[in-house]
Design a protein around this motif. Structure first.
Motif, PDB file in Angstrom:
ATOM      1  N   UNK A   1       0.814  -1.208   0.000  1.00 43.59           N
ATOM      2  CA  UNK A   1       0.000   0.000   0.000  1.00 43.59           C
ATOM      3  C   UNK A   1       0.855   1.268   0.000  1.00 43.59           C
ATOM      4  N   UNK A   2       2.112   1.162   0.456  1.00 40.74           N
ATOM      5  CA  UNK A   2       2.977   2.342   0.488  1.00 40.74           C
ATOM      6  C   UNK A   2       3.495   2.719  -0.894  1.00 40.74           C
ATOM      7  N   UNK A   3       3.437   1.800  -1.839  1.00 40.62           N
ATOM      8  CA  UNK A   3       3.832   2.103  -3.216  1.00 40.62           C
ATOM      9  C   UNK A   3       2.859   1.463  -4.174  1.00 40.62           C
ATOM     10  N   UNK A   4       1.557   1.707  -3.949  1.00 46.48           N
ATOM     11  CA  UNK A   4       0.530   0.934  -4.633  1.00 46.48           C
ATOM     12  C   UNK A   4       0.527   1.134  -6.145  1.00 46.48           C
ATOM     13  N   UNK A   5       1.042   2.278  -6.636  1.00 45.81           N
ATOM     14  CA  UNK A   5       1.111   2.468  -8.080  1.00 45.81           C
ATOM     15  C   UNK A   5       1.993   1.421  -8.733  1.00 45.81           C
ATOM     16  N   UNK A   6       2.996   0.957  -8.018  1.00 48.78           N
ATOM     17  CA  UNK A   6       3.891  -0.056  -8.559  1.00 48.78           C
ATOM     18  C   UNK A   6       3.160  -1.348  -8.854  1.00 48.78           C
TER      19      UNK A   6
ATOM     20  N   UNK B   1      -8.694  -3.673  -2.005  1.00 46.30           N
ATOM     21  CA  UNK B   1      -9.134  -2.287  -2.107  1.00 46.30           C
ATOM     22  C   UNK B   1      -8.121  -1.324  -1.512  1.00 46.30           C
ATOM     23  N   UNK B   2      -7.344  -1.803  -0.538  1.00 46.39           N
ATOM     24  CA  UNK B   2      -6.344  -0.935   0.083  1.00 46.39           C
ATOM     25  C   UNK B   2      -5.272  -0.544  -0.926  1.00 46.39           C
ATOM     26  N   UNK B   3      -5.125  -1.341  -1.975  1.00 49.56           N
ATOM     27  CA  UNK B   3      -4.144  -1.025  -3.015  1.00 49.56           C
ATOM     28  C   UNK B   3      -4.784  -0.263  -4.164  1.00 49.56           C
ATOM     29  N   UNK B   4      -6.103  -0.069  -4.121  1.00 45.94           N
ATOM     30  CA  UNK B   4      -6.786   0.608  -5.211  1.00 45.94           C
ATOM     31  C   UNK B   4      -7.073  -0.371  -6.325  1.00 45.94           C
ATOM     32  N   UNK B   5      -8.008  -0.004  -7.190  1.00 43.59           N
ATOM     33  CA  UNK B   5      -8.323  -0.837  -8.332  1.00 43.59           C
ATOM     34  C   UNK B   5      -7.398  -0.486  -9.483  1.00 43.59           C
ATOM     35  N   UNK B   6      -6.793  -1.493 -10.112  1.00 40.14           N
ATOM     36  CA  UNK B   6      -5.861  -1.222 -11.198  1.00 40.14           C
ATOM     37  C   UNK B   6      -6.486  -0.360 -12.271  1.00 40.14           C
ATOM     38  N   UNK B   7      -5.723   0.623 -12.669  1.00 42.70           N
ATOM     39  CA  UNK B   7      -6.166   1.488 -13.733  1.00 42.70           C
ATOM     40  C   UNK B   7      -7.065   2.633 -13.287  1.00 42.70           C
TER      41      UNK B   7
END
Length: 444
Positions: free
Chosen positions: A134-139, A434-440
């Motif tokens: 979650x600290x670098x979820x864009x990765x 969900x803590x990492x967000x939905x891709x895209x």
């Protein structure tokens, strides 16, 4: 107005401000973890002194609740196929890389952190071994990154925090003066590991079967299903605590058992859906994941105020050097060794090796050691605080740019390889957290 009231107002204000600007922040290198941690330092005793630091009990309870929900929901969303069909990357990272990371962190702490005993040094290695995507979820959420890598990092992050718990408890029991030392390593093993595992399996498995039966008869609402996840996570944790076991291990195992029960309906044909449609079934942990993410964010704010701020006032070159080595050598070398012979290219190995952020699990385990009040805990707490802070800063800031650069390399390599690139291998879609967000989704 009391100090506690100012603390609540400060936390509420930062949380509201972040929520209002969350879409805008999602398009910048400024991560939510960086916002909450930075605001915590600013509001803590090191700067403004708004957040009350006299009683750490409520802070520890909040962080433990956040980790319990994260452990439960992460385990619940991981499927067996994530480690079998196309799952060689997480298998290597968890089966080889994690153990090597613990050993490397232990050995490097030896010359850099004098004054700690051998088992306290081992605790440093264990506490800073689990990753928090979650600290670098864009990765992980960036679609330009190949599915194999995104899924591998996702599964690794979802499992390694639970996998380090047995090591943590055994090493803590070996430190004289701790509450676990009175029971000894053998007693800790039987009660905290085996008993807690059995209790977690029973709680998660039974409640999962009951939920399936209630759904089949139309007894439970959508909201009731979401609330049940919270009840099972909390109940499995407390069930282990009242038997002097490990609530975290019980919650983690309960998540596996609960998720398995939901995906395996008695009497259903292989591959068939549950009584409700698959999409609805997959939304069951949403409330728990959202609440866990919120508590984790608030926990980072309090971490910045209560741990990081004071630690920054007592920095030493040894602490900073160890933190940097923990985020680089201790992660990159074990990842590289674990991926030898995998066929993955050097840019992929470096990308996977770099994105091993340290976060919530490290903070909570560090606090649990600090509560033992034995020699060495003050230094250990500072090391953990500085390492997590550097991770929040470096991994959060570099995730968007490196995901883009790596994605561009992957497109070129895939086009040139004509279907032979290992990174292009197909893997089954895993459960999204969900803590990492939905891709895209840039607003995630």
């Amino acid at each position: 107005m009391s100090g506690g009231a100012w603390t609540v107002l400060a936390v509420a204000g930062v949380t509201a401000a972040h929520a209002l600007g969350s879409r805008r922040l999602a398009t910048t290198p400024v991560s939510s973890a960086l916002v909450f941690t930075g605001c915590g330092v600013l509001l803590g005793p090191a700067v403004l002194g708004v957040v009350d630091t006299h009683d750490a009990g409520p802070v520890t309870a909040l962080l433990e609740a956040a980790l319990t929900l994260v452990l439960f929901t992460d385990a619940m969303t991981v499927r067996r196929r994530d480690l079998t069909v196309g799952g060689f990357l997480p298998r290597r990272l968890l089966g080889i890389g994690l153990l090597l990371s613990i050993a490397a962190g232990w050995l490097l702490a030896w010359p850099l952190l004098p004054g700690l005993t051998v088992w306290e040094l081992a605790l440093v290695g264990v506490i800073l071994a689990p990753t928090d995507a979650a600290l670098g979820k864009t990765a992980i959420s960036d679609r330009r990154v190949p599915t194999l890598v995104r899924q591998g990092l996702n599964v690794e992050s979802g499992l390694n925090d639970g996998m380090v718990l047995p090591f943590f408890l055994v090493f803590l029991a070996a430190v004289p003066g701790t509450s676990y030392a009175a029971e000894g390593v053998a007693g800790t093993f039987w009660r905290s590991l085996l008993l807690s595992t059995v209790l977690g399996l029973l709680a998660g498995g039974v409640c999962g079967r009951l939920l399936q039966a209630a759904r089949a008869r139309g007894w439970v609402t959508r909201e009731g299903r979401h609330v049940l996840v919270l009840a099972v996570a909390a109940g499995s944790y407390e069930l282990a605590v009242v038997t002097d076991g490990s609530g975290f291990i019980a919650a983690w195992v309960a998540g596996f058992a609960f998720g398995h029960a939901l995906r395996n309906v008695p009497g259903a044909a292989p591959g068939s859906a549950a009584p409700d449609d698959t999409e609805e079934r997959d939304t069951i942990p949403d409330l728990a994941e959202d609440l866990g993410g919120l508590l984790a964010s608030i926990g980072l704010l309090l971490f910045g105020a209560l741990l990081l701020g004071p630690a920054l006032q007592h920095l030493s070159w040894r602490i900073v050097l160890y933190a940097l080595l923990s985020l680089t050598v201790v992660r990159l070398v074990p990842v590289a060794l674990s991926l030898l012979g995998s066929g993955l290219r050097a840019p992929t190995v470096l990308y996977v090796g770099w994105f091993g952020p340290r976060g919530l699990a490290s903070v909570v385990l560090g606090l649990l050691v600090a509560e033992e009040h034995v020699a060495g805990t003050e230094l250990l707490g500072r090391v953990v605080a500085v390492t997590v802070a550097l991770s929040v800063l470096l991994h959060g800031a570099t995730a968007p740019a490196l995901a883009g650069a790596y994605g561009a390399w992957y497109r070129r390599a895939a086009a040139a390889s004509r279907g032979t690139l290992q990174e292009a291998a197909e893997v089954p879609a895993g459960g999204e957290r969900r803590r990492l967000g939905h891709p895209g989704d840039p607003a995630a």
